[in-house]
Structure formats: structure tokens, C-alpha cells
Design a protein around this motif. Structure first.
Motif, PDB file in Angstrom:
ATOM      1  N   ALA A 132       0.825  -1.214   0.000  1.00 30.64           N
ATOM      2  CA  ALA A 132       0.000   0.000   0.000  1.00 30.64           C
ATOM      3  C   ALA A 132       0.858   1.261   0.000  1.00 30.64           C
ATOM      4  CB  ALA A 132      -0.942  -0.011   1.201  1.00 30.64           C
ATOM      5  N   CYS A 133       2.046   1.172   0.599  1.00 30.34           N
ATOM      6  CA  CYS A 133       2.955   2.322   0.653  1.00 30.34           C
ATOM      7  C   CYS A 133       3.866   2.394  -0.566  1.00 30.34           C
ATOM      8  CB  CYS A 133       3.794   2.257   1.925  1.00 30.34           C
ATOM      9  SG  CYS A 133       2.831   2.522   3.419  1.00 30.34           S
ATOM     10  N   GLY A 134       3.814   1.375  -1.421  1.00 28.30           N
ATOM     11  CA  GLY A 134       4.608   1.384  -2.635  1.00 28.30           C
ATOM     12  C   GLY A 134       6.058   1.018  -2.459  1.00 28.30           C
ATOM     13  N   VAL A 135       6.350   0.217  -1.427  1.00 31.50           N
ATOM     14  CA  VAL A 135       7.733  -0.186  -1.174  1.00 31.50           C
ATOM     15  C   VAL A 135       7.796  -1.693  -0.938  1.00 31.50           C
ATOM     16  CG1 VAL A 135       8.408   2.040  -0.214  1.00 31.50           C
ATOM     17  CG2 VAL A 135       7.585   0.261   1.322  1.00 31.50           C
ATOM     18  N   GLU A 136       8.999  -2.234  -1.034  1.00 25.00           N
ATOM     19  CA  GLU A 136       9.232  -3.640  -0.700  1.00 25.00           C
ATOM     20  C   GLU A 136       9.119  -3.817   0.816  1.00 25.00           C
ATOM     21  OE1 GLU A 136       9.794  -6.084  -2.838  1.00 25.00           O
ATOM     22  OE2 GLU A 136       9.971  -4.845  -4.633  1.00 25.00           O
ATOM     23  N   VAL A 137       8.819  -5.034   1.240  1.00 31.48           N
ATOM     24  CA  VAL A 137       8.702  -5.332   2.672  1.00 31.48           C
ATOM     25  C   VAL A 137      10.002  -4.977   3.395  1.00 31.48           C
ATOM     26  CG1 VAL A 137       8.425  -7.177   4.376  1.00 31.48           C
ATOM     27  CG2 VAL A 137       6.958  -7.121   2.368  1.00 31.48           C
ATOM     28  N   SER A 138      11.127  -5.326   2.802  1.00 30.51           N
ATOM     29  CA  SER A 138      12.416  -5.047   3.447  1.00 30.51           C
ATOM     30  C   SER A 138      12.611  -3.549   3.676  1.00 30.51           C
ATOM     31  CB  SER A 138      13.565  -5.625   2.625  1.00 30.51           C
ATOM     32  OG  SER A 138      13.562  -5.088   1.324  1.00 30.51           O
ATOM     33  N   ALA A 139      12.203  -2.735   2.706  1.00 25.73           N
ATOM     34  CA  ALA A 139      12.336  -1.281   2.852  1.00 25.73           C
ATOM     35  C   ALA A 139      11.367  -0.748   3.896  1.00 25.73           C
ATOM     36  CB  ALA A 139      12.105  -0.591   1.523  1.00 25.73           C
ATOM     37  N   PHE A 140      10.172  -1.327   3.949  1.00 20.77           N
ATOM     38  CA  PHE A 140       9.184  -0.899   4.946  1.00 20.77           C
ATOM     39  C   PHE A 140       9.723  -1.143   6.357  1.00 20.77           C
ATOM     40  CE2 PHE A 140       5.403  -1.357   7.609  1.00 20.77           C
ATOM     41  CZ  PHE A 140       4.657  -0.264   7.208  1.00 20.77           C
ATOM     42  N   ILE A 141      10.268  -2.325   6.570  1.00 21.95           N
ATOM     43  CA  ILE A 141      10.811  -2.670   7.890  1.00 21.95           C
ATOM     44  C   ILE A 141      12.066  -1.856   8.176  1.00 21.95           C
ATOM     45  CG2 ILE A 141      11.889  -4.515   9.228  1.00 21.95           C
ATOM     46  CD1 ILE A 141       9.916  -6.441   7.764  1.00 21.95           C
TER      47      ILE A 141
END
Length: 82
Positions: free
Chosen positions: A53-62
């Protein structure tokens, strides 16, 4: 890992309140509030939905939450998902 910092950052970056963020991720404001306040942790599935939803990969979100923890910064360290 403190996922609440990632959520707070992306809410700030996208200028969303808890209800709007939750709507974009398919959950209610109550769930977002619990996660932001550290009263619960989202599942990996939910983290994947938030990142998308934020337009990023999971790794970048974390990682953004980890960066916030170490630098107390609002500088993003991600690139949008294509």
C-alpha cells in the motif's frame, strides 16, 4: 524490530491518519492504533499489505523503522516498487 516506527513514518510521509492508513491496507483504525502504540504486532501478511500500500518492498518498509530508531530522522531510505 519496531514496526510501529515504520507505520508512523509512512503515515507521515503519505499524510495519512490512522483510519486512512488502515483503509489503504484493508484493516480498521483500531488495528492501526494498536500497532502504532505498541499494543500488538501485525502479522507478516499484514506487513506485506502495508508495504504494498505504501509502494515499497517489505524489506524497505521494515528497514525504514530501523533507520528511524537509529537516526530519529524522517529521511526515507526506500525506492518505490514498480
Amino acid at each position: 524490530m519496531d514496526i510501529s516506527k515504520s507505520i508512523k513514518f509512512f503515515m507521515y510521509f503519505h499524510d495519512l491518519n490512522q483510519g486512512e492508513f488502515g483503509e489503504g491496507c484493508g484493516v480498521g483504525k483500531t488495528n492501526v492504533s494498536r500497532w502504532v502504540n505498541g499494543n500488538g504486532e501485525p502479522s507478516l501478511y499484514m506487513i506485506e499489505k502495508m508495504a504494498k500500500a505504501c509502494g515499497v518492498e517489505v524489506s524497505a518498509f521494515i528497514a525504514q523503522g530501523e533507520l528511524m530508531d537509529s537516526q530519529s530522522s524522517t529521511t526515507p531510505m526506500w525506492t518505490p516498487v514498480k
